[in-house]
Design a protein around this motif. Structure first.
Motif, PDB file in Angstrom:
ATOM      1  N   UNK A 183       2.073 -50.689  19.965  1.00 35.78           N
ATOM      2  CA  UNK A 183       1.082 -50.916  18.908  1.00 35.78           C
ATOM      3  C   UNK A 183       0.370 -49.608  18.607  1.00 35.78           C
ATOM      4  N   UNK A 184       0.027 -49.423  17.340  1.00 33.45           N
ATOM      5  CA  UNK A 184      -0.791 -48.296  16.901  1.00 33.45           C
ATOM      6  C   UNK A 184      -2.079 -48.874  16.328  1.00 33.45           C
ATOM      7  N   UNK A 239      -7.955 -43.288  16.745  1.00 32.72           N
ATOM      8  CA  UNK A 239      -6.553 -43.674  16.917  1.00 32.72           C
ATOM      9  C   UNK A 239      -6.280 -44.101  18.358  1.00 32.72           C
ATOM     10  N   UNK A 240      -5.356 -45.014  18.505  1.00 34.66           N
ATOM     11  CA  UNK A 240      -4.878 -45.386  19.833  1.00 34.66           C
ATOM     12  C   UNK A 240      -3.418 -45.790  19.751  1.00 34.66           C
ATOM     13  N   UNK A 241      -2.696 -45.525  20.831  1.00 33.96           N
ATOM     14  CA  UNK A 241      -1.311 -45.991  20.976  1.00 33.96           C
ATOM     15  C   UNK A 241      -1.230 -46.785  22.271  1.00 33.96           C
ATOM     16  N   UNK A 242      -0.594 -47.935  22.197  1.00 30.22           N
ATOM     17  CA  UNK A 242      -0.399 -48.799  23.365  1.00 30.22           C
ATOM     18  C   UNK A 242       1.098 -49.051  23.510  1.00 30.22           C
ATOM     19  N   UNK A 243       1.635 -48.827  24.711  1.00 31.43           N
ATOM     20  CA  UNK A 243       3.054 -49.094  24.976  1.00 31.43           C
ATOM     21  C   UNK A 243       3.153 -49.871  26.287  1.00 31.43           C
ATOM     22  N   UNK A 253       0.074 -51.052  13.202  1.00 33.99           N
ATOM     23  CA  UNK A 253       1.524 -51.055  13.387  1.00 33.99           C
ATOM     24  C   UNK A 253       1.831 -51.702  14.725  1.00 33.99           C
ATOM     25  N   UNK A 254       2.853 -52.522  14.749  1.00 31.42           N
ATOM     26  CA  UNK A 254       3.228 -53.217  15.975  1.00 31.42           C
ATOM     27  C   UNK A 254       4.728 -53.447  15.973  1.00 31.42           C
ATOM     28  N   UNK A 255       5.388 -53.179  17.103  1.00 28.73           N
ATOM     29  CA  UNK A 255       6.829 -53.426  17.238  1.00 28.73           C
ATOM     30  C   UNK A 255       7.119 -53.987  18.622  1.00 28.73           C
ATOM     31  N   UNK A 301      -1.194 -57.570  22.105  1.00 20.32           N
ATOM     32  CA  UNK A 301      -2.390 -57.810  21.294  1.00 20.32           C
ATOM     33  C   UNK A 301      -3.655 -57.639  22.120  1.00 20.32           C
ATOM     34  N   UNK A 302      -3.665 -58.205  23.340  1.00 23.24           N
ATOM     35  CA  UNK A 302      -4.850 -58.069  24.187  1.00 23.24           C
ATOM     36  C   UNK A 302      -5.105 -56.617  24.570  1.00 23.24           C
ATOM     37  N   UNK A 303      -4.040 -55.885  24.907  1.00 27.74           N
ATOM     38  CA  UNK A 303      -4.238 -54.495  25.296  1.00 27.74           C
ATOM     39  C   UNK A 303      -4.666 -53.650  24.097  1.00 27.74           C
ATOM     40  N   UNK A 304      -4.230 -54.031  22.900  1.00 25.25           N
ATOM     41  CA  UNK A 304      -4.690 -53.348  21.689  1.00 25.25           C
ATOM     42  C   UNK A 304      -6.183 -53.590  21.466  1.00 25.25           C
TER      43      UNK A 304
END
Length: 530
Positions: A71-72, A358-362, A80-82, A280-283
């Motif tokens: 997620x971005x 900005x944040x990126x979650x993987x 953005x989410x994939x 979603x929760x971590x985002x």
């Protein structure tokens, strides 16, 4: 757990390579401005998000990941989410698929501690013993360890302390305190505040502090006071949550290939490594730490509190400093705050660029310490792309690669040697008999070397690198089972060689025939013509 960089695994690699050789011979100052709920204007472009996806897909292929979610976040919105692949039960990864987050639990725990500090329920610079009277460590100035020392990993408690009490899979009530009480008499290696040493032990104690101050189980307090206000309603903090959300098995690597692994949940490990969350929760956690979210989320910790959590205060690596549960770094001239985490079977990374909003979650459903840098590189590389740069090069750990190769070859050589020795039992050598003394000396050297190798593989090496064999089997199963195989094969070969030596001695000429005095007498008799 993880991403703790698993320094014990790297030390294991160095120690094994050295031991194998011996036995073989013998037998940032960036501005720390507070996150602000004011939205910035520029967001990721479609082209940048396309490059992020391409980077993530390349990483997934390289790592052979069964499943991944990305997620971005921009300000308070997931832009953005994939998701890719399948979980450990073969179901497609979705936005609602839970992953264990590993040491990403630490910034969640530090958020709970900061909330209590801002409410006046505890003081970060108070001694730990004020809240946990039973905590009586020995070592230099150990009685002065503060909550801040626990948060920024400068307590003096060792990595070994954290490893020895981690991964207990204890889901009975009181598990968090039981785990922490195992550290009651720990010995510190340095005065508090002197140096950074990453240890799960620090966050085990913080979990017990939260329980003491609030009078609630750690998971219950976390759920009510941090997770729900952040909107993280599906987050896992106990065994019931794991069952309700149908947490699937993760994967560990065997010789580069991920294999399904299904251990129990570990509620006693929630403060340092066993929180579970979907993308979603971590985002939403990332949104809150960017200073956004609704009024309830922003009320958990003040902007000043977030700033204090994020600000690195102690050197923790070649490029970054450690704050209160976060790593303070910089990419492409921009300040970033991040943390990675892993359990046996899962991995995740959250990267924040607070000044950019900005944040990126993987999240990944496979893990190996050998691939720790590569796994973190997915989220770190994505953030570099969003900041206008390119992903940095990353690889598997070369020392751990060499270790796996070395133990594989050692086990193979021992297996071949054992087969040959067993063959010799049934098909004895028909060569010229050797003297008993030579047989005994050769067998003693061989058997001793093999027994030393067996003990080194299963006991000495793990102890030298701060763990025991069970921890290696849990996180690096291919290497762990090869060490077990080396121990078994070396012991079996020693027994076989000993048996062959006994048989050879029974078949050898009597010692008297080779005794120096007897030989001299026979020579004298021959000269005299007797």
């Amino acid at each position: 757990m993880g991403s703790r960089r698993h320094t014990w695994v790297r030390r294991l690699g160095a120690a094994w390579l050295a031991a194998a050789a011996v036995v073989g011979t013998a037998a940032s100052s960036a501005a720390a401005s507070a996150p602000t709920p004011t939205k910035s204007t520029a967001g990721p472009t479609p082209a940048e998000l396309k490059r992020v996806d391409a980077h993530a897909e390349k990483q997934r292929e390289r790592l052979r990941l069964p499943g991944m979610a990305l997620a971005v976040v921009k300000d308070d919105e997931v832009v953005h989410r994939r998701t890719w692949g399948k979980d450990g039960d073969g179901k497609p990864i979705t936005r609602q698929t839970p992953f264990l987050v590993g040491s990403l639990s630490k910034p969640i725990t530090s958020t709970a501690v900061m909330r209590l500090a801002e409410a006046g329920s505890l003081r970060l610079d108070a001694p730990v013993r004020r809240y946990l009277p039973w905590f009586r460590p020995s070592g230099p100035s150990a009685d002065r360890i503060t909550l801040r020392n626990l948060l920024n990993q400068t307590s003096g408690l060792s990595e070994r302390d954290g490893i020895a009490h981690a991964d207990r899979f204890d889901n009975a009530p009181g598990g968090v305190e039981r785990t922490a009480r195992g550290l009651a008499g720990a010995r510190t290696g340095a005065p508090p505040g002197e140096r950074h040493e990453y240890s799960n032990a620090n966050y085990m104690l913080l979990g017990a502090v939260v329980e003491k101050v609030t009078g609630q189980p750690f998971g219950d307090y976390l759920r009510k006071s941090v997770l729900r206000p952040f909107g993280m309603d599906g987050t896992l903090v106990d065994e019931r949550d794991a069952e309700r959300r149908e947490l699937a098995p993760g994967h560990r690597y065997f010789f580069g290939h991920p294999k399904r692994f299904d251990p129990p949940y570990d509620a006693s490990g929630v403060p340092y490594g066993y929180v579970g969350a979907d993308i979603d929760d971590l985002s939403r956690f990332a949104v809150a730490h960017l200073g956004h979210g609704d009024a309830a989320a922003r009320a958990v910790v003040s902007p000043a509190g977030l700033r204090e959590l994020h600000k690195g205060t102690v050197p923790a690596g070649t490029s970054h400093r450690y704050g209160l549960g976060w790593r303070d770094d910089s990419f492409e001239g921009e300040r970033v705050v991040w943390h990675g985490g892993a359990t046996p079977g899962y991995h995740g990374t959250v990267v924040l660029a607070p000044e950019r909003g900005l944040a990126v979650v993987v999240q990944d459903n496979a893990y190996s310490p050998q691939r720790d840098e590569l796994l973190n590189a997915t989220a770190l590389g994505a953030m570099r792309i969003l900041l206008g740069g390119r992903p940095a090069a990353a690889s598997t750990d070369p020392m751990l690669d060499a270790m796996l190769t070395t133990v594989t070859v050692t086990a193979a050589v021992l297996a071949l040697a054992l087969l040959w020795s067993l063959f010799r039992i049934f098909r004895p050598s028909r060569g010229r008999p050797r003297g008993r003394r030579r047989i005994v000396v050769g067998a003693a050297v061989s058997v001793t070397g093999l027994l030393v190798l067996a003990v080194t593989a299963v006991y000495v090496l793990p102890r030298q690198v701060t763990v025991d064999l069970s921890e290696i089997l849990l996180f690096v199963p291919d290497t762990g089972w090869l060490l077990v195989a080396i121990g078994v094969l070396a012991t079996a070969l020693a027994v076989t060689r000993g048996g062959l030596a006994v048989r050879a001695c029974l078949a050898a000429p009597p010692l008297a025939r080779t005794d120096p005095d007897a030989v001299r007498d026979r020579r004298q008799e021959a000269r005299a013509g007797v």
